[in-house]
Write an enzyme that holds these catalytic residues in place. Structure first.
Site, PDB file in Angstrom:
ATOM      1  CG  HIS A  24      22.461  45.474  -9.861  1.00 37.88           C
ATOM      2  ND1 HIS A  24      22.723  44.525  -8.964  1.00 37.88           N
ATOM      3  CD2 HIS A  24      21.466  44.365 -10.665  1.00 37.88           C
ATOM      4  CE1 HIS A  24      22.916  43.799  -8.526  1.00 37.88           C
ATOM      5  NE2 HIS A  24      21.969  42.745  -9.764  1.00 37.88           N
ATOM      6  CG  ASP A 121      25.373  46.160  -6.711  1.00 37.59           C
ATOM      7  OD1 ASP A 121      24.745  45.552  -6.329  1.00 37.59           O
ATOM      8  OD2 ASP A 121      25.294  46.359  -7.812  1.00 37.59           O
TER       9      ASP A 121
END
Length: 473
Positions: A24, A121
């Site tokens: 990520h 996120d």
């Protein structure tokens, strides 16, 4: 007015807050590099243990800064271990608990920095409400392809169900899903997707976190483009009814550092486009049976290969490798096959003239790296979005081949590995190899078109500037 507009362009300020996993963090860094080159100020939040690695990835820029966060103590989470690469799956779940406890700290930082946008996120579904109270707009940055969002994390996924979907229900797309090559998934893939609906530590499941984040944010930002995923992008727009901005596939910059002599010397012994490079990244691990069949399949091709295998944190990689490899394999492939563990210079290896095929877990960044370096794609996805990435590339884009696997448990044998590689490496003038190679080249030309890729970023900056200009910041 022109001066005011120019000041807005210069002062556009984004906070980046990815989950503490390098799968990520890396896309957030790549996006930061693209945006900072257009004058956007970046403040990058992460755990202290990740700062040095982020610093090495982030382009030096006077308008970019890395801000370390304090990780609160969580029972079961070892202090000082602050990314999923250092933790086992249970401990990795506790990073989400730690993030939830960091809300006051993050709120204080945001109130001091006053950015135009926070890019967040999947695990920070509480951020839109917090940022809204501070007058800051939020952007859910999906580091996954639009197909992944469309298939798994739209409101329609629970349409008509009183509970989370069953294994059989997850095999099929949600209502309204576009007509594409993706009509269903295998049983072992659906079983993996059920993780999305499982709660850990009494917290919200991944599906609930993602859906809440996508529903609550001001803007959805997707790491894709219309050329590759128009139908899925339109479906996502129809589900959330809010702006969906596109950053494109985010093609990584070519590396300028040289390949280690150890690998350059070995690869240099072979003909152009003859070597198979095989790697599954730093956080995807094969079991012993899978390693055995994979290694035997590579041997059966008769082609030279470099196989990189990694193992979970705290495992003795050498001992694990000795146990998993077929007896006598290293002797049989000596001089033609190398098996390694640990980190390697993947981009430089893929760029080497002798490498012609990349067998991977179908992480989308790896897929892009393979295409731009003209390495034929063989995909052996293991979990999560990898499973859908492989379907997009092999099905919709027809630019690679997926290893055939058994429906129930995902078993593959050495012959499955051999067949997949041969399809793209040996049957050059026959179908479907010819179609795959032609499409591979078409997408390579698209990805390497600097004008097209730069325009995607410039359009994104302009759209965000326009939205920021009406936000009062």
């Amino acid at each position: 007015m022109e001066t005011e507009k120019n000041n807005t362009q210069i002062n556009l300020h984004l906070v980046m807050l990815p989950f503490f996993a390098f799968g990520h963090i890396s896309p957030f860094v790549q996006l930061s590099n693209k945006l900072s080159s257009h004058g956007v100020k970046i403040s990058f939040f992460s755990a202290p243990g990740n700062v040095q690695r982020i610093k090495s990835m982030l382009n030096p820029n006077p308008t970019s800064q890395i801000i370390p966060l304090t990780i609160p103590p969580v029972p079961g989470l070892p202090p000082g271990f602050e990314s999923t690469s250092e933790l086992n799956p249970t401990q990795s779940e506790l990073l989400k608990v730690a993030l939830d406890l960091m809300q006051p700290q993050i709120k204080k930082l945001l109130s001091e920095l006053k950015p135009h946008f926070v890019l967040f996120d999947f695990a920070q579904e509480w951020l839109p409400k917090m940022a809204s109270e501070l007058g800051i707009k939020t952007v859910f940055y999906s580091v996954f392809i639009a197909l992944s969002t469309a298939f798994l994390t739209v409101p329609a996924r629970l349409s008509g169900f009183k509970t989370y979907p069953s294994l059989e229900q997850v095999k099929y797309p949600p209502p309204g899903f576009p007509k594409t090559s993706v009509t269903s998934v295998k049983t072992f893939e659906a079983r993996d997707f059920l993780y999305m609906f499982k709660s850990f530590n009494q917290g919200p499941c991944v599906y609930d976190r993602v859906l809440s984040g996508l529903t609550g944010c001001s803007i959805i930002l997707a790491k894709t483009c219309n050329e590759m995923e128009a139908l899925y992008i339109e479906y996502v727009k129809s589900q959330f009814k809010k702006p969906v901005l596109l950053v494109g596939p985010v093609v990584p910059e070519a590396r300028t550092d040289k390949l280690e002599e150890k690998w350059a010397g070995w690869l240099g012994r072979f003909e152009a486009k003859s070597v198979i490079y095989c790697s599954f990244g730093s956080e995807t691990f094969l079991n012993d049976d899978q390693i055995k069949e994979l290694a035997l399949g590579l041997q059966l091709t008769g082609l030279p290969f470099l196989l990189v295998l990694n193992f979970p944190a705290n495992a003795d990689a050498s001992a694990e490798l000795r146990r998993a490899l077929p007896e006598g394999l290293l002797e049989r492939v000596e001089g033609k096959g190398v098996i390694s563990t640990g980190w390697v210079q993947q981009q430089q290896i893929l760029a080497h003239t002798s490498v012609g095929c990349y067998l991977s877990h179908a992480g989308f960044s790896s897929v892009i790296e393979a295409i731009v370096n003209d390495c034929q794609l063989v995909m052996l996805p293991q979990k999560g979005d990898q499973l859908l990435n492989a379907k997009l590339v092999s099905g919709d884009l027809k630019a690679g081949v997926e290893v055939n696997r058994r429906d129930e448990d995902g078993y593959f044998g050495k012959e499955d590995i051999k067949s997949a590689i041969e399809m793209v490496m040996f049957e050059v003038d026959e179908e479907p190899c010819k179609t795959i190679r032609d499409n591979h080249m078409k997408w390579r030309d698209f990805l390497l078109d600097k004008g097209v890729q730069d325009n995607l970023i410039m359009d994104l900056v302009k759209e965000m500037e326009a939205i920021a200009g009406t936000s009062g910041n």
